[in-house]
Design a protein around this motif. Structure first.
Motif, PDB file in Angstrom:
ATOM      1  N   MET A 129       0.844  -1.197   0.000  1.00 36.90           N
ATOM      2  CA  MET A 129       0.000   0.000   0.000  1.00 36.90           C
ATOM      3  C   MET A 129       0.871   1.235   0.000  1.00 36.90           C
ATOM      4  N   PHE A 130       0.428   2.278  -0.715  1.00 38.67           N
ATOM      5  CA  PHE A 130       1.029   3.595  -0.575  1.00 38.67           C
ATOM      6  C   PHE A 130      -0.064   4.653  -0.639  1.00 38.67           C
ATOM      7  N   TYR A 131       0.194   5.767   0.033  1.00 45.77           N
ATOM      8  CA  TYR A 131      -0.736   6.900   0.051  1.00 45.77           C
ATOM      9  C   TYR A 131       0.023   8.111  -0.468  1.00 45.77           C
ATOM     10  N   SER A 132      -0.376   8.579  -1.654  1.00 40.86           N
ATOM     11  CA  SER A 132       0.304   9.693  -2.326  1.00 40.86           C
ATOM     12  C   SER A 132      -0.511  10.970  -2.213  1.00 40.86           C
ATOM     13  N   ARG A 133       0.163  12.090  -1.960  1.00 36.85           N
ATOM     14  CA  ARG A 133      -0.486  13.397  -1.930  1.00 36.85           C
ATOM     15  C   ARG A 133      -0.258  14.182  -3.225  1.00 36.85           C
ATOM     16  N   THR A 134       0.482  13.612  -4.166  1.00 31.73           N
ATOM     17  CA  THR A 134       0.884  14.331  -5.368  1.00 31.73           C
ATOM     18  C   THR A 134       0.032  13.916  -6.565  1.00 31.73           C
ATOM     19  N   LEU A 135      -0.424  14.907  -7.312  1.00 34.25           N
ATOM     20  CA  LEU A 135      -1.172  14.669  -8.539  1.00 34.25           C
ATOM     21  C   LEU A 135      -0.241  14.828  -9.731  1.00 34.25           C
ATOM     22  N   ASP A 136       0.011  13.734 -10.440  1.00 34.20           N
ATOM     23  CA  ASP A 136       0.842  13.783 -11.646  1.00 34.20           C
ATOM     24  C   ASP A 136       0.586  12.517 -12.458  1.00 34.20           C
ATOM     25  N   SER A 137       1.209  12.443 -13.614  1.00 31.58           N
ATOM     26  CA  SER A 137       1.166  11.225 -14.425  1.00 31.58           C
ATOM     27  C   SER A 137       2.579  10.847 -14.843  1.00 31.58           C
ATOM     28  N   ASN A 138       3.514  11.062 -13.941  1.00 31.08           N
ATOM     29  CA  ASN A 138       4.913  10.785 -14.234  1.00 31.08           C
ATOM     30  C   ASN A 138       5.211   9.289 -14.151  1.00 31.08           C
ATOM     31  N   VAL A 139       6.359   8.921 -14.692  1.00 27.09           N
ATOM     32  CA  VAL A 139       6.762   7.516 -14.738  1.00 27.09           C
ATOM     33  C   VAL A 139       7.637   7.215 -13.526  1.00 27.09           C
ATOM     34  N   TYR A 140       6.985   6.757 -12.453  1.00 31.04           N
ATOM     35  CA  TYR A 140       7.671   6.456 -11.201  1.00 31.04           C
ATOM     36  C   TYR A 140       7.272   5.071 -10.704  1.00 31.04           C
ATOM     37  N   PHE A 141       8.135   4.500  -9.880  1.00 32.49           N
ATOM     38  CA  PHE A 141       7.769   3.335  -9.081  1.00 32.49           C
ATOM     39  C   PHE A 141       7.545   3.814  -7.649  1.00 32.49           C
ATOM     40  N   ASP A 142       6.447   3.393  -7.037  1.00 35.71           N
ATOM     41  CA  ASP A 142       6.116   3.863  -5.689  1.00 35.71           C
ATOM     42  C   ASP A 142       6.591   2.908  -4.597  1.00 35.71           C
ATOM     43  N   ILE A 143       6.393   1.600  -4.793  1.00 35.56           N
ATOM     44  CA  ILE A 143       6.858   0.601  -3.840  1.00 35.56           C
ATOM     45  C   ILE A 143       7.175  -0.657  -4.625  1.00 35.56           C
ATOM     46  N   CYS A 144       8.418  -1.137  -4.530  1.00 42.15           N
ATOM     47  CA  CYS A 144       8.883  -2.159  -5.464  1.00 42.15           C
ATOM     48  C   CYS A 144      10.012  -2.984  -4.861  1.00 42.15           C
ATOM     49  N   ALA A 145       9.964  -4.286  -5.124  1.00 40.21           N
ATOM     50  CA  ALA A 145      11.080  -5.185  -4.822  1.00 40.21           C
ATOM     51  C   ALA A 145      11.632  -5.710  -6.134  1.00 40.21           C
ATOM     52  N   LEU A 162      10.691  -5.806 -10.977  1.00 35.93           N
ATOM     53  CA  LEU A 162       9.288  -5.797 -11.376  1.00 35.93           C
ATOM     54  C   LEU A 162       8.454  -6.625 -10.399  1.00 35.93           C
ATOM     55  N   PHE A 163       8.351  -6.157  -9.174  1.00 34.82           N
ATOM     56  CA  PHE A 163       7.438  -6.748  -8.187  1.00 34.82           C
ATOM     57  C   PHE A 163       6.924  -5.555  -7.397  1.00 34.82           C
ATOM     58  N   PHE A 164       5.779  -5.012  -7.821  1.00 33.60           N
ATOM     59  CA  PHE A 164       5.454  -3.680  -7.358  1.00 33.60           C
ATOM     60  C   PHE A 164       3.971  -3.376  -7.506  1.00 33.60           C
ATOM     61  N   ILE A 165       3.547  -2.287  -6.845  1.00 33.30           N
ATOM     62  CA  ILE A 165       2.343  -1.570  -7.227  1.00 33.30           C
ATOM     63  C   ILE A 165       2.756  -0.113  -7.411  1.00 33.30           C
ATOM     64  N   GLY A 166       2.043   0.591  -8.285  1.00 28.33           N
ATOM     65  CA  GLY A 166       2.388   1.982  -8.482  1.00 28.33           C
ATOM     66  C   GLY A 166       1.512   2.649  -9.510  1.00 28.33           C
ATOM     67  N   ASN A 167       1.498   3.977  -9.449  1.00 26.12           N
ATOM     68  CA  ASN A 167       0.865   4.774 -10.485  1.00 26.12           C
ATOM     69  C   ASN A 167       1.981   5.192 -11.425  1.00 26.12           C
ATOM     70  N   PHE A 168       2.049   4.525 -12.551  1.00 26.48           N
ATOM     71  CA  PHE A 168       3.179   4.617 -13.474  1.00 26.48           C
ATOM     72  C   PHE A 168       2.693   5.237 -14.772  1.00 26.48           C
ATOM     73  N   GLY A 169       3.023   6.522 -14.975  1.00 25.98           N
ATOM     74  CA  GLY A 169       2.609   7.202 -16.185  1.00 25.98           C
ATOM     75  C   GLY A 169       1.107   7.352 -16.329  1.00 25.98           C
ATOM     76  N   GLY A 170       0.411   7.518 -15.195  1.00 28.57           N
ATOM     77  CA  GLY A 170      -1.037   7.687 -15.228  1.00 28.57           C
ATOM     78  C   GLY A 170      -1.827   6.398 -15.174  1.00 28.57           C
ATOM     79  N   THR A 171      -1.150   5.266 -15.014  1.00 24.37           N
ATOM     80  CA  THR A 171      -1.818   3.968 -14.943  1.00 24.37           C
ATOM     81  C   THR A 171      -1.446   3.282 -13.627  1.00 24.37           C
ATOM     82  N   PHE A 172      -2.443   2.731 -12.951  1.00 20.77           N
ATOM     83  CA  PHE A 172      -2.240   1.998 -11.706  1.00 20.77           C
ATOM     84  C   PHE A 172      -1.904   0.552 -12.057  1.00 20.77           C
ATOM     85  N   TYR A 173      -0.695   0.122 -11.693  1.00 22.59           N
ATOM     86  CA  TYR A 173      -0.220  -1.223 -11.999  1.00 22.59           C
ATOM     87  C   TYR A 173      -0.082  -2.055 -10.728  1.00 22.59           C
TER      88      TYR A 173
END
Length: 264
Positions: free
Chosen positions: A131-147, A150-161
């Protein structure tokens, strides 16, 4: 007049299992470790813990970082096991970070945090969540929490993966709003679910269960790339959440953010 424990000559009411000042004992252990938390932060987190225990999902949280205290020294603690050691999954902040009453924010260049939490060692591959709780509004290409890579969840370029199979197939949904509560969960070996705030947005996406033998990092792709400059008010790692657990977790976590004046 009858005394009630502790040798006091006045009636004494023991609240929440004995935590001083009326605090839940697990919450108070975190407060004692973190040190300089405000009364409001203590009240908000204590209420969260009481609600999480009452609703039955607290034990599924193995690492929780509520990002309180506005400093690296307070935000590093895993509030579930607040020992000051890597074995208790305290955070190791690397690179550039900013700390405030709203939480933590990486510099987008090299800021990341090692949780010292290895999913392969500490979780059942068929039962886990990030789980992550973000306060930022964007559509940037980032990883939010990852091992690993490629073992992750994140809002990556405007898509929730969600990828709990190390690149074996992504559960994905286009969500231009990167703010708020994001939860990826599996409760079996074949499917994953995704939740954004109160809504279930990825439903039983078919995905195998392969956990990496590497640590989880916050704000980057495995500690090495795609560094985030989002502002975060919390992260967690643990066992899988049912739909009911996920709804309750969002309600209680959002209530804590609202009490602290940093909800989105």
């Amino acid at each position: 007049m009858k005394a009630y424990g502790y040798g006091y000559g006045l009636p004494f009411i023991k609240r929440f299992g004995g935590g001083g000042g009326g605090f839940d004992p697990d919450a108070e252990a975190f407060f004692n470790a973190a040190g300089s938390l405000s009364p409001l932060e203590k009240t908000a987190y204590n209420t969260f813990v009481i609600n999480a225990k009452a609703k039955g999902y607290y034990s599924k949280l193995k690492a929780l970082y509520p990002m309180l205290g506005a400093s690296a020294n307070t935000c590093k603690f895993n509030s579930i096991d607040p020992r000051n050691s890597n074995g208790a999954h305290r955070l190791e902040f690397l690179g550039g970070w900013n700390f405030s009453a709203n939480g933590i924010q990486g510099n987008g260049v090299n800021g990341t945090a090692n949780t010292h939490f290895n999913p392969n060692a500490h979780l059942d591959p068929a039962s886990l969540h990030f789980m992550f709780y973000s306060r930022t509004l964007d559509s940037n290409v980032y990883f939010d929490i990852c091992a690993a890579s490629l073992f992750f969840i994140g809002n990556f370029g405007g898509t929730f993966y969600i990828d709990f199979e190390q690149g074996g197939g992504y559960g994905a949904l286009a969500l231009t709003n990167s703010q708020g509560f994001h939860l990826g969960s599996r409760i079996n070996a074949t499917n994953v679910n995704g939740y954004k705030n109160a809504a279930k947005v990825i439903n039983n996406f078919p995905q195998g269960s392969i956990t990496p033998s590497s640590n989880v990092y916050l704000g980057s792709r495995g500690g090495s790339s795609f560094f985030s400059d989002r502002e975060y008010s919390g992260f967690s790692i643990g066992e899988g959440f049912t739909d009911t657990d996920a709804a309750n977790y969002y309600t209680d976590f959002q209530a804590m953010q609202t009490t602290l004046g940093r909800n989105v």
